[in-house]
Design an enzyme around this catalytic site. Structure first.
Site, mmCIF file in Angstrom:
data_model
loop_
_atom_site.group_PDB
_atom_site.id
_atom_site.type_symbol
_atom_site.label_atom_id
_atom_site.label_comp_id
_atom_site.label_asym_id
_atom_site.label_seq_id
_atom_site.Cartn_x
_atom_site.Cartn_y
_atom_site.Cartn_z
ATOM 1 N N HIS A 104 0.723 -1.173 -0.099
ATOM 2 C CA HIS A 104 0.114 0.101 -0.039
ATOM 3 C C HIS A 104 1.052 1.087 -0.034
ATOM 4 C CE1 HIS A 104 -2.882 2.811 1.322
ATOM 5 N NE2 HIS A 104 -3.767 2.222 1.336
ATOM 6 N N TYR B 176 -15.283 5.076 4.964
ATOM 7 C CA TYR B 176 -13.644 5.082 4.881
ATOM 8 C C TYR B 176 -13.409 3.678 5.097
ATOM 9 C CZ TYR B 176 -9.004 6.083 5.540
ATOM 10 O OH TYR B 176 -7.505 6.137 5.437
ATOM 11 N N HIS C 267 -2.072 4.584 15.111
ATOM 12 C CA HIS C 267 -3.439 4.598 14.313
ATOM 13 C C HIS C 267 -3.402 3.471 13.167
ATOM 14 C CE1 HIS C 267 -1.958 8.035 12.447
ATOM 15 N NE2 HIS C 267 -2.769 7.685 11.430
ATOM 16 N N HIS D 49 0.162 2.788 11.449
ATOM 17 C CA HIS D 49 1.497 3.793 11.407
ATOM 18 C C HIS D 49 1.469 4.960 12.518
ATOM 19 C CE1 HIS D 49 -1.207 6.231 8.988
ATOM 20 N NE2 HIS D 49 -0.314 7.235 9.168
ATOM 21 N N GLU E 147 -2.773 14.597 11.550
ATOM 22 C CA GLU E 147 -3.761 14.381 10.370
ATOM 23 C C GLU E 147 -5.277 14.515 10.891
ATOM 24 O OE1 GLU E 147 -3.125 10.311 9.511
ATOM 25 O OE2 GLU E 147 -0.977 10.374 8.659
ATOM 26 N N HIS F 240 -5.452 12.613 14.445
ATOM 27 C CA HIS F 240 -4.556 11.716 14.931
ATOM 28 C C HIS F 240 -3.149 12.517 14.746
ATOM 29 C CE1 HIS F 240 -7.010 8.308 13.087
ATOM 30 N NE2 HIS F 240 -7.135 8.402 14.376
#
Length: 458
Positions: free
Chosen positions: A314, A372, A393, A357, A363, A387
């Site tokens: 990803h 989402y 998170h 991560h 963010e 976050h």
């Protein structure tokens, strides 16, 4: 050069003409040198400030950057208007309502993961400006650094005009469309689109009929990023090449349209964190012609050309950057605006949702529609999550379990539209955000039950 629509109204004609739902015309391109005139002959030829501007207009420059910034970064426009902006009485302070500005010192920076439901219903007659509610931010507006995160919930069109000297405003509608009457002309922004109003540009927000508040009338709800720093620009593409992400041609700037209004008009200015008002004897939206590259615009997020992996893993979410406000450190943005648009997932032997991560950036994420793909529930349209720097998170337990066991066939993600304001500094909350009734309790529980799967080899 474009001859645009003319919106000349005066006296009793003003109210009806202002509320008419004109269909805006547009110029296309990001950062272009545009020219537009609502009346033929209004733009001077061969010079910016002739001894006598055409048609008895006043020539005025609006500078969004310092005069001596490099040409590639310089933003300015010349406006040809019925009266100069200097023709106004003194401003006086008014209350700020739910609006706050950096530096943010009401609370201490919070390392916890936080999530909010949508803003509660405001009183009837709440316009866009009164409906602004600040969640938090960083930096210092007086030093032109940092960002603020606002939300809005409005039930009425504005009868006044607003301008923000502190920063540019990136407006992200989530519910209900907006008609933005700016000094440069008209913009229409629907959910799924974003509108940007440059620093200092005056505008009025009117609600359209695309959303109604329980049958009581139009309503609008959404998010605002107030960028105190360098103006938003398109990110560099690097190895991606010459094309991809947000294509410049898809950004739409208004053609010239103006109000010729004689009579009292309330004008509100945001300056160094406070609201000030003055009563003009004319509308400041009286620009008959303009040219330059400092312009408002609107962009359809569904036109974002998503770049992703066609082999494995990803990629980092930086590939979803629509706009960036660079800082003095290359690659470290004052704020990035990121969109998670419809896309295909095809990675082999890959955990496809966003990975777990911790990030040096902070963010704030909002949801425009749908769901989402990293959160199965609790993250709803109109809500948001924060976050902050280095807070851990990632996907919730249900998403992790489902994605870990999924058959990895090509998958189209097209049931949601989410975005992120990502900034270099922690976002410090306002007191109203820290104590809000719509702040979700127990957000940490979404990661409860992530089981131990470790099995040492024997």
């Amino acid at each position: 050069m474009i001859d645009g629509g003319t919106a000349r109204v005066s006296g009793s004609e003003h109210e009806g003409a202002r509320k008419a739902a004109e269909e805006p015309a547009y110029l296309h391109g990001f950062g272009n040198e545009h020219s537009s005139q609502a009346v033929p002959g209004a733009l001077p030829e061969g010079r910016n400030s002739p001894q006598r501007a055409p048609l008895g207009l006043y020539a005025e420059q609006l500078s969004g950057t310092a005069f001596t910034e490099p040409r590639a970064h310089n933003r300015r426009s010349w406006l040809y208007r019925i009266r100069p902006s200097a023709a106004h009485p003194a401003f006086t302070r008014v209350g700020n309502g739910g609006l706050r500005t950096a530096p943010f010192a009401e609370t201490v920076p919070d390392p916890n993961r936080l999530r909010w439901n949508p803003l509660p219903q405001p009183p009837a007659g709440t316009d866009f400006l009164a409906g602004l509610w600040t969640l938090g931010g960083n930096g210092d507006a007086t030093q032109r650094t940092g960002v603020a995160v606002h939300l809005y919930h409005a039930t009425a069109s504005m009868d006044r005009v607003f301008g923000n000297a502190d920063g540019e405003l990136l407006i992200v509608p989530e519910q209900g469309g907006l008609l933005l009457r700016t000094e440069f002309g008209l913009l229409r922004a629907e959910p799924g689109e974003v509108a940007l109003i440059p620093r200092g540009v005056r505008f009025r927000v009117e609600l359209t009929d695309t959303a109604r508040d329980g049958g009581r009338g139009p309503a609008a709800r959404g998010y605002v990023c107030e960028n105190y720093g360098a103006p938003f620009r398109l990110p560099d593409l690097g190895p991606i090449g010459a094309n991809g992400l947000a294509n410049p041609r898809d950004f739409r700037a208004p053609v010239a349209a103006f109000e010729d209004v004689e009579g009292p008009v309330e004008v509100v200015s945001k300056y160094c964190g406070n609201l000030w008002r003055a009563e003009y004897d004319h509308s400041p939206l009286d620009v008959v012609a303009w040219h330059g590259n400092l312009v408002p615009y609107v962009y359809d997020l569904r036109r974002f050309n998503v770049i992703g992996s066609i082999s494995y893993d990803h990629p980092d979410p930086s590939i979803f950057t629509v706009l960036t406000s660079p800082s003095d450190t290359p690659g470290l943005a004052g704020v990035d605006f990121v969109v998670f648009a419809p896309r295909w997932l095809v990675g082999e032997d890959t955990f496809r949702p966003p990975y777990f991560h911790r990030n040096v950036m902070s963010e704030y994420m909002g949801l425009i529609e749908g769901a989402y793909d990293a959160k199965a529930e609790g993250f709803v349209p109109g809500g948001g999550s924060l976050h902050n720097m280095m807070s851990a998170h990632g996907p919730d337990r249900e998403t992790f379990d489902r994605a870990s066991a999924a058959e990895l066939r090509p998958q189209k993600v097209d049931d949601g539209l989410a975005f992120m304001f990502e900034t270099r500094w922690p976002i410090t909350l306002t007191e109203q955000a820290a104590a809000a009734d719509h702040l979700q309790q127990g957000y940490d529980d979404v990661w409860r039950g992530l089981e131990r799967h470790f099995r040492p080899l024997r």
